[in-house]
Write a protein that holds these residues in place. Structure first.
Motif, PDB file in Angstrom:
ATOM      1  N   GLU A   1      -7.979   5.229  -4.920  1.00  0.00           N
ATOM      2  CA  GLU A   1      -8.494   4.816  -3.623  1.00  0.00           C
ATOM      3  C   GLU A   1      -8.504   3.285  -3.552  1.00  0.00           C
TER       4      GLU A   1
ATOM      5  N   PRO B   1      -1.323   8.524  -5.958  1.00  0.00           N
ATOM      6  CA  PRO B   1      -2.065   9.117  -4.838  1.00  0.00           C
ATOM      7  C   PRO B   1      -3.542   9.361  -5.128  1.00  0.00           C
TER       8      PRO B   1
ATOM      9  N   MET C   1       0.824  -1.209   0.000  1.00  0.00           N
ATOM     10  CA  MET C   1       0.000   0.000   0.000  1.00  0.00           C
ATOM     11  C   MET C   1       0.857   1.257   0.000  1.00  0.00           C
TER      12      MET C   1
ATOM     13  N   SER D   1       0.571   3.765  -3.129  1.00  0.00           N
ATOM     14  CA  SER D   1      -0.031   5.075  -2.847  1.00  0.00           C
ATOM     15  C   SER D   1       0.918   6.220  -3.161  1.00  0.00           C
ATOM     16  N   ARG D   2       2.211   6.008  -2.955  1.00  0.00           N
ATOM     17  CA  ARG D   2       3.172   7.060  -3.300  1.00  0.00           C
ATOM     18  C   ARG D   2       3.179   7.317  -4.803  1.00  0.00           C
TER      19      ARG D   2
END
Length: 318
Positions: A123, A120, A112, A116-117
């Protein structure tokens, strides 16, 4: 100041390591074989070490090549992550992923964080259920992607990691010495449960299943409290556990294969991106161990894995 490493050379180096062939690597990176060979000569000159050695008809990494491979993968991933951070066309939307809770505890933080980095605007919706349930969710279109225990008989997933499946007991109890072996397993559909029972049946070892749960937390608690033994992949070992081997009278279990299943989704671009991040993350996650605590039976571990566990495999917090 030393000149930086060439990312194109590192990408080619990774491809050779993955395919075991300069020829196949050349096809993958769309270069001639002579150009690939030249790239590797320059990389070896830059590193100052030999990176490959011949092993029959394939090219095997030297010890120095193995060391470089880990750094190369991280550098290539960081390069992708950097470019994605400044890409106005980067992915956005929602993706639904599923995984058993024992994999979630060990693997999801790394997966994750990396994803996510780089993305971004995406979701992530995560559910934790056993593999059997996740397969059904994929079939019914309730999930976009699942990290599951691969079943050779069904061949439903793409294998991205292999680990030993191990017999585990409490380091502070002699539970495994009981005449009728108490066991804690997942539900009857659990692949590990079936494999363990098959081994015990072949050994003519008496046993009874004392705890059944799809929660890894419940299984772990039963083991650590000395109420039962169980089987776990190497990634799920915890301090306070003892690995049981042939010296303790336990037969060898089949290896645990961790795979990715993709659902039918309109956002195939996001699914492929998270699948790539999962594969790269699992490549970079080390073997969990607790050699410093002395709570694992490392003689049994070494015998089962065919090698000595080194302090470099110790993870913070284990």
């Amino acid at each position: 100041m030393a000149a930086p490493l060439d990312l194109d050379q590192l990408q080619t180096f990774i491809m050779i390591a993955d395919t075991g062939s300069f020829t196949r690597a050349a096809e993958e990176v769309h270069r001639t074989q002579s150009a690939v060979s030249m790239q590797m000569r320059r990389l070896e000159e830059r590193i100052g070490k030999a990176l490959f050695e011949k092993d029959g008809r394939t090219n095997k990494l030297t010890e120095e090549g193995e060391r470089l491979l880990s750094y190369a993968r991280r550098m290539i991933h960081l390069n992708r992550e950097t470019l994605a951070a400044f890409d106005d066309r980067r992915l956005e939307g929602t993706i639904r992923i599923g995984t058993p809770d024992d994999y979630a505890d060990r693997f999801l933080p790394e997966i994750m964080a990396r994803f996510s980095r780089s993305n971004p605007r995406v979701e992530l919706t995560v559910i934790c259920e056993p593999t059997f349930n996740l397969v059904e969710h994929i079939k019914r279109g309730h999930l976009d992607l699942a990290l599951v225990t691969h079943d050779d008989a069904k061949g439903q997933s793409e294998v991205v990691r292999r680990e030993p499946l191990l017999w585990v007991s409490s380091a502070n109890h002699a539970t495994h010495e009981q005449e009728i072996l108490p066991l804690a397993f997942g539900r009857p559909t659990c692949i590990w449960r079936r494999a363990a029972c098959d081994v015990l049946d072949e050994m003519n070892r008496e046993y009874r299943i004392l705890f059944t749960s799809w929660s890894a937390t419940v299984i772990t608690a039963a083991v650590l409290s000395g109420l039962a033994i169980s089987v776990l992949p190497e990634c799920a070992l915890r301090p306070g556990m003892r690995v049981l081997g042939e010296a303790d009278g336990f037969g060898t279990l089949p290896e645990c294969k961790i795979g990715i299943m993709r659902g039918h989704t309109a956002r195939a671009d996001i699914v492929e991106a998270i699948a790539r991040h999962i594969s790269e993350s699992l490549d970079n996650i080390s073997v969990p161990a607790a050699e410093e605590t002395g709570t694992f039976d490392f003689a049994a571990m070494a015998a089962l894995r065919g090698r000595r566990l080194k302090p470099s495999h110790i993870l913070p917090g284990w």
